[in-house]
Design a protein around this motif. Structure first.
Motif, short mmCIF file in Angstrom:
data_model
loop_
_atom_site.label_atom_id
_atom_site.label_comp_id
_atom_site.label_asym_id
_atom_site.label_seq_id
_atom_site.Cartn_x
_atom_site.Cartn_y
_atom_site.Cartn_z
N UNK A 960 1.78 4.26 -10.56
CA UNK A 960 1.13 4.63 -9.31
C UNK A 960 0.86 3.35 -8.51
N UNK A 961 1.41 3.30 -7.30
CA UNK A 961 1.33 2.09 -6.48
C UNK A 961 0.74 2.45 -5.11
N UNK A 962 -0.17 1.60 -4.65
CA UNK A 962 -0.60 1.71 -3.26
C UNK A 962 0.10 0.61 -2.48
N UNK A 963 0.80 0.99 -1.40
CA UNK A 963 1.53 0.03 -0.58
C UNK A 963 1.01 0.07 0.84
N UNK A 964 0.73 -1.10 1.38
CA UNK A 964 0.31 -1.19 2.78
C UNK A 964 0.87 -2.46 3.40
N UNK A 965 1.04 -2.42 4.71
CA UNK A 965 1.55 -3.60 5.41
C UNK A 965 0.44 -4.56 5.79
N UNK A 985 -8.84 10.19 -13.00
CA UNK A 985 -9.83 9.98 -14.05
C UNK A 985 -9.61 8.67 -14.78
N UNK A 986 -9.10 7.67 -14.05
CA UNK A 986 -8.90 6.30 -14.54
C UNK A 986 -7.97 6.23 -15.75
N UNK A 987 -7.00 7.15 -15.82
CA UNK A 987 -6.07 7.18 -16.96
C UNK A 987 -4.89 6.24 -16.77
N UNK A 988 -4.64 5.85 -15.54
CA UNK A 988 -3.52 4.95 -15.26
C UNK A 988 -3.97 3.89 -14.26
N UNK A 989 -3.36 2.72 -14.28
CA UNK A 989 -3.73 1.69 -13.30
C UNK A 989 -3.15 2.03 -11.92
N UNK A 990 -3.80 1.50 -10.90
CA UNK A 990 -3.32 1.61 -9.53
C UNK A 990 -2.88 0.22 -9.10
N UNK A 991 -1.58 0.05 -8.88
CA UNK A 991 -1.06 -1.26 -8.52
C UNK A 991 -1.05 -1.45 -7.01
N UNK A 992 -1.20 -2.68 -6.60
CA UNK A 992 -1.22 -3.01 -5.17
C UNK A 992 0.08 -3.69 -4.76
N UNK A 993 0.65 -3.22 -3.64
CA UNK A 993 1.80 -3.86 -3.03
C UNK A 993 1.49 -4.07 -1.56
#
Length: 1030
Positions: A960-965, A985-993
């Motif tokens: 799971x990735x959050x991408x923003x410009x 429910x915090x089961x996976x990390x959220x990556x930043x791009x």
């Protein structure tokens, strides 16, 4: 005989034998008697009275000959020329007259005539003296206010010099000018009679006056307790009107009944503050002590305006005196005011509430003076001084618009200011600058300045560079009436004139109540720390009520017993209300609502339903509105050639059943207008659009000022469409549109920033009103903010609309997954403080605008609008996405190969806005459509927890990735990340791009911009980018 006497007096200026002695006694004499009752003294010598040819029947003829001679001595016979020359030289009329010279040759009398004429011919001095008197009159009109006795304390100095200021009568001052030869007049001229110019009304029915009387009357008009600034106004009729109101002898007279009413209002104003001080001496209330005459001032304005036909008055003010205004002007129930002092009472309404001296009120009652109903609204406002000014103006404009009041005769605004804020806050200028703009004028506002002569602890000479705090009003040619607030009669008269001015000319006017602040900034503040001498004087100052009561008792207007009974009567009213307030168990914030919408909600103030219908419209409506958008519905109207190509492009899109961003907006506006919903779009360059995409106002290329608004040609019974370029102001104009949106829930009111980052100059309106207005004041508002946003390589400015700031102020809890219920999305909208969206398709923009009106409640809507997407070939929507049954999409799902085989997807990229198209293009170029799913979040707040959870559960094997410009410390990341974590429910990390953290919103180098963009795209599609990271 009046003409006879006037003529003779003009011909021979008589002087008293003791001019110097009388002059030295002028000041005490004038101070002892009523200036307005003094009449000019006429003295006729015996020789004049006995003149046989100066009888009543010939005096008019003599006067006409004299005027003709003044213009040109050649206009009259030689004998008259000799007569007037001799009279002007000082000869009595009997000696001045000589028989006409004989027709044939000289005679013995000729030499004597010539000798007499040659004694002291002084025509030039006569003319110069008259011109000097005109200059003197003008000097009073222009500068008389500088030496008027305006300060109740007697310590202020208008010009801010170091000379101690004294309140002296002005005639001795002008005597010193005589001694220096200023104006060319001498002390010996004081009893000369002069013809008055047409630029003054001091003569009343008289056309001539002695110089002494001219000065006395000018002092009465301009140098007493009223100072008038008006000679800067560039309209002759307006200046003449003001002169007549203040110069006409005896004009400031009041009936006995008016004086008693004024006393009653002073009693209410004063005793209310004293009652609060007795009951709650340790509470902050920002009382009115020192300016108690404000209450009769406001009531006078309202009374006079009501008599002129005004039906609604909208007011804005700061905290000082607010409770008194609520009690004695708006007539709020006293027990409800007193309840606000009870710290044990609990508020039952939603929201945080606000302190008592920020609350507003709406009330409709009978005005006893006019015997007409009048609605009064005092707007709630924050501590940010003057911020409410444009909000009041906007609401006033809206009420005028909805009632068809095109001249401001039914609805008006009153703004109260403090002296330091009026001079120091830039929003005052921004608001003034809207006063005469066609789409923003309220046709005149009455400004009342409570001039404490101090700002918190700051002296005026440290707080402003101008002599008066009111000098800003000169910009719009608003007359300024300074008045000593310790003279209630002068205050009442000035307010009557101000109300008449507004009703006559429909322009702004300023009343400057020069007063003092008996306490410190609030009741708990010690002012002696910083203004010791001022407050020593204030402690000696007798209260204005006591002084006024003593004056009326001395005049026989009221008795001591009458006065005391009135005081006891109002004290009992307060005590009875205080007793009733003890019975209250809870506080109702909604009782303080300043802008009710009674037909929009239930009787309990709740939405009538909690569902929202489809926001789609019929195919026929889409086609019809599209054809209007692509046409010029006015005959013989020549448009620009470039615009012809744009309209042709719109016609082609309608034929293909698609629309771009501009056409999608046209569909939303047009459909609402067709349904009878007023649409108002305001902001800088909105008629054309900053990016030349809108073109809602067409301009004839051959006829100056000829325009066409096609949107007003959709349907015969449609609502009107208002689109208006604003002044180059954000703070003022956004506040104005916020106020406009308060007046009615059945209107779509939009403000568009030229670029999104320009909203930060209106941050006060956003923070104090839009974000928190409902929580503080139980006041809903459906205003829409359109903020162009996007990283386009254009530099640090004009790139980011600062979405992080709006998201930070959202009230939803990032750590709580909301309970699911029927109409979950609508309930979310109901509970939020505002809605934040970043639409990436024209159809979604269309739906979110229509949803603003179809929702059963109102919330502010923040829309981050595109720039490059306005013409992006892929940023188009089909009519199918806008037909009946369609809705706003809170998220745009991936509908490609990834969605068909979710178990094979390696990564889900969540994003918002323009970067969505760049991700789609990059994924296509890399042939990764099956491996990477792209989900675009259109509604950021309230966060679509339910839909995001469905997507996260669908792609269980994916990163799971959050991408923003935007940079990491900006944009949406800090808002989205904790909510995404709560969703899964915090089961996976959220990556930043995205871009790294930075101080500036964007780089100023185009190459660097492209490198950063490519780097984030590479990271987004590098499936191993986060391997081995926790």
């Amino acid at each position: 005989m009046h003409c006879l006497r006037t003529t003779v007096t003009r011909l021979q200026p008589l002087r008293t034998a003791q001019t110097a002695k009388n002059l030295s006694q002028t000041r005490p004499l004038m101070l002892e008697r009523d200036l307005r009752m003094c009449q000019p003294v006429r003295c006729l010598s015996t020789s004049v009275a006995a003149e046989p040819f100066l009888n009543g029947t010939s005096s008019n003829y003599v006067e006409e000959m004299y005027y003709a001679w003044l213009e040109n001595p050649r206009n009259v016979h030689k004998s008259w020329d000799i007569f007037f020359r001799n009279a002007n030289a000082g000869a009595v009329p009997g000696a001045a007259y000589q028989s006409p010279p004989p027709l044939l040759g000289p005679s013995e009398g000729t030499a004597s005539i010539q000798g007499l004429v040659g004694a002291q011919p002084n025509v030039e001095k006569l003319v110069k003296d008259h011109l000097a008197v005109q200059s003197l009159i003008r000097a009073y009109q222009v500068r008389g206010h500088h030496i008027a006795k305006l300060d109740p304390l007697g310590i202020s100095c208008v010009d801010f010099d170091d000379t101690p200021c004294t309140c002296l009568f002005v005639l001795p001052f002008f005597m010193s000018l005589f001694s220096t030869g200023l104006y060319g007049l001498a002390e010996s001229d004081l009893d000369k009679v002069f013809r008055l110019p047409t630029t003054t009304f001091i003569g009343g029915n008289e056309t001539t006056l002695p110089l002494r009387e001219i000065i006395r009357r000018l002092e009465t008009a301009y140098c007493q307790h009223i100072g008038v600034e008006f000679m800067f106004i560039n309209d002759v009729e307006q200046c003449k009107w003001i002169r007549q109101k203040f110069e006409t002898p005896g004009i400031m007279q009041f009936t006995l009944e008016e004086k008693r009413t004024l006393l009653s209002r002073m009693i209410r104003s004063t005793r209310f503050e004293e009652f609060l001080q007795r009951k709650w001496s340790s509470e902050k209330r920002f009382g009115l002590e020192g300016c108690e005459s404000l209450i009769p001032a406001l009531k006078t304005v309202i009374d006079k305006s009501s008599q002129s036909g005004v039906e609604s008055v909208i007011m804005g003010m700061s905290h000082r005196g607010r409770l008194n205004v609520l009690a004695n002007v708006i007539r709020k129930d006293l027990e409800q005011i007193f309840c606000q002092f009870d710290s044990k009472l609990e508020a039952v309404d939603e929201g945080s509430g606000d302190v008592k001296y920020h609350l507003g009120m709406y009330h409709r009652r009978m005005n006893r003076v006019s015997d007409r109903y009048i609605t009064m609204s005092l707007m709630a406002n924050p501590s940010h001084l003057e911020a409410v000014d444009p909000v009041v103006q906007g609401k006033t404009k809206a009420e005028q618009f909805y009632s068809g009041d095109t001249e401001g005769k039914k609805v008006m605004s009153i703004l109260l200011h403090g002296d330091a804020a009026f001079a120091g806050q830039g929003i005052v200028y921004e608001t003034f600058h809207l006063s005469d703009l066609p789409s923003y004028t309220t046709h005149g506002t009455i400004h009342v300045v409570v001039n404490n002569q101090i700002g918190f602890t700051t002296d005026p000479r440290m707080a402003r560079s101008s002599p008066y705090p009111t000098d800003i009003a000169r910009v719009v040619n608003a007359p300024i009436f300074h008045v000593n607030a310790d003279d209630p009669e002068a205050v009442m008269y000035v307010c009557n004139v101000a109300a008449e001015w507004r009703n006559t000319f429909h322009k702004d006017v300023v009343v400057d109540l020069v007063c003092y602040r008996r306490n410190g900034h609030n009741e708990m503040d010690e002012p002696m720390f910083t203004q010791p001498l001022m407050y020593k004087q204030i402690k000696k100052q007798k209260g204005v009520l006591q002084k006024f009561a003593e004056k009326l008792i001395a005049e026989g207007v009221v008795t001591t017993q009458y006065y005391q009974e009135e005081v006891v009567r109002y004290d009992k009213i307060c005590e009875d209300a205080y007793s009733r307030s003890k019975d209250e168990k809870i506080l109702h914030i909604k009782h303080w609502l300043d802008s009710p919408w009674p037909d929009f909600f239930t009787l309990e103030g709740q939405p009538k339903t909690m569902s929202c219908p489809s926001t789609g419209i019929s195919e026929d409506d889409l086609s019809h509105i599209g054809s209007i958008a692509a046409s010029v519905p006015v005959e013989d109207f020549t448009i620009h050639g470039g615009l012809s190509r744009i309209l042709k492009g719109r016609a082609n899109m309608v034929g293909q059943r698609v629309c771009d961003w501009a056409l999608g907006e046209y569909m939303a506006f047009g459909s609402l207008l067709k349904d009878g919903v007023h649409v108002r779009l305001s902001g800088q360059d909105v008629e054309r659009g900053t990016f030349s995409h809108r073109h809602h106002v067409l301009h004839d290329q051959n006829v100056d000022k000829r325009t066409c608004i096609p949107m007003n040609h959709i349907s015969p019974d449609q609502a009107p469409y208002t689109v208006c370029n604003s002044s180059l102001s954000e703070y003022g104009v956004l506040g104005f549109e916020l106020g406009f949106a308060m007046a009615s829930p059945n209107a779509l009111v939009l403000w568009e920033a030229q670029f999104g980052d320009f909203h930060n100059t209106a941050q006060c309106i956003i923070d104090q009103f839009i974000s928190s207005g409902q929580a503080k004041w139980v006041r809903q508002n459906g205003i829409v903010l359109l903020l162009p946003h996007g990283m386009e390589g254009m530099g640090p400015e004009h790139s980011s609309a600062r979405p992080e700031r709006f998201l930070q102020m959202c009230n939803d809890d990032p750590d709580v997954f909301p309970k699911h219920s029927e109409d979950f999305a609508v309930h979310q909208l109901h509970d939020c403080n505002w809605i934040v969206v970043n639409c990436s398709t024209p159809a979604n923009y269309f739906h979110v605008l229509r949803r603003q009106i179809l929702l059963p409640f109102r919330k502010p809507l923040i829309v981050f609008t595109p720039k490059s997407l306005l013409r992006h070939p892929e940023a188009k929507s089909s009519f199918d996405d806008m037909l009946p049954g369609t809705h706003f999409k809170r998220i745009i799902l991936d509908d490609g190969p990834a969605a068909k085989n979710p178990e094979k997807v390696k990564r889900v990229v969540f994003c918002s806005g323009k970067v969505y198209y760049e991700l789609i293009r990059e994924r296509r170029n890399r042939n990764m459509d099956a491996a990477v799913a792209v989900v675009c979040i259109e509604q950021l707040s309230p966060f679509p927890f339910d839909l995001i959870k469905l997507e996260a559960d669908r792609y269980l094997n994916a990163d799971l990735v959050w991408c923003q410009e935007e940079h990491k410390n900006q944009g949406y990341y800090d808002y989205v990340k904790p909510r995404l974590r709560t969703t899964i429910n915090r089961t996976r990390p959220i990556w930043y791009v995205g871009r790294d953290s930075a101080a500036a919103p964007a780089t100023g180098n185009k190459h660097t911009h492209l490198v950063e963009l490519q780097r984030l795209l590479d990271t987004a599609f590098d499936l191993n980018a986060f391997s081995g990271k926790c």
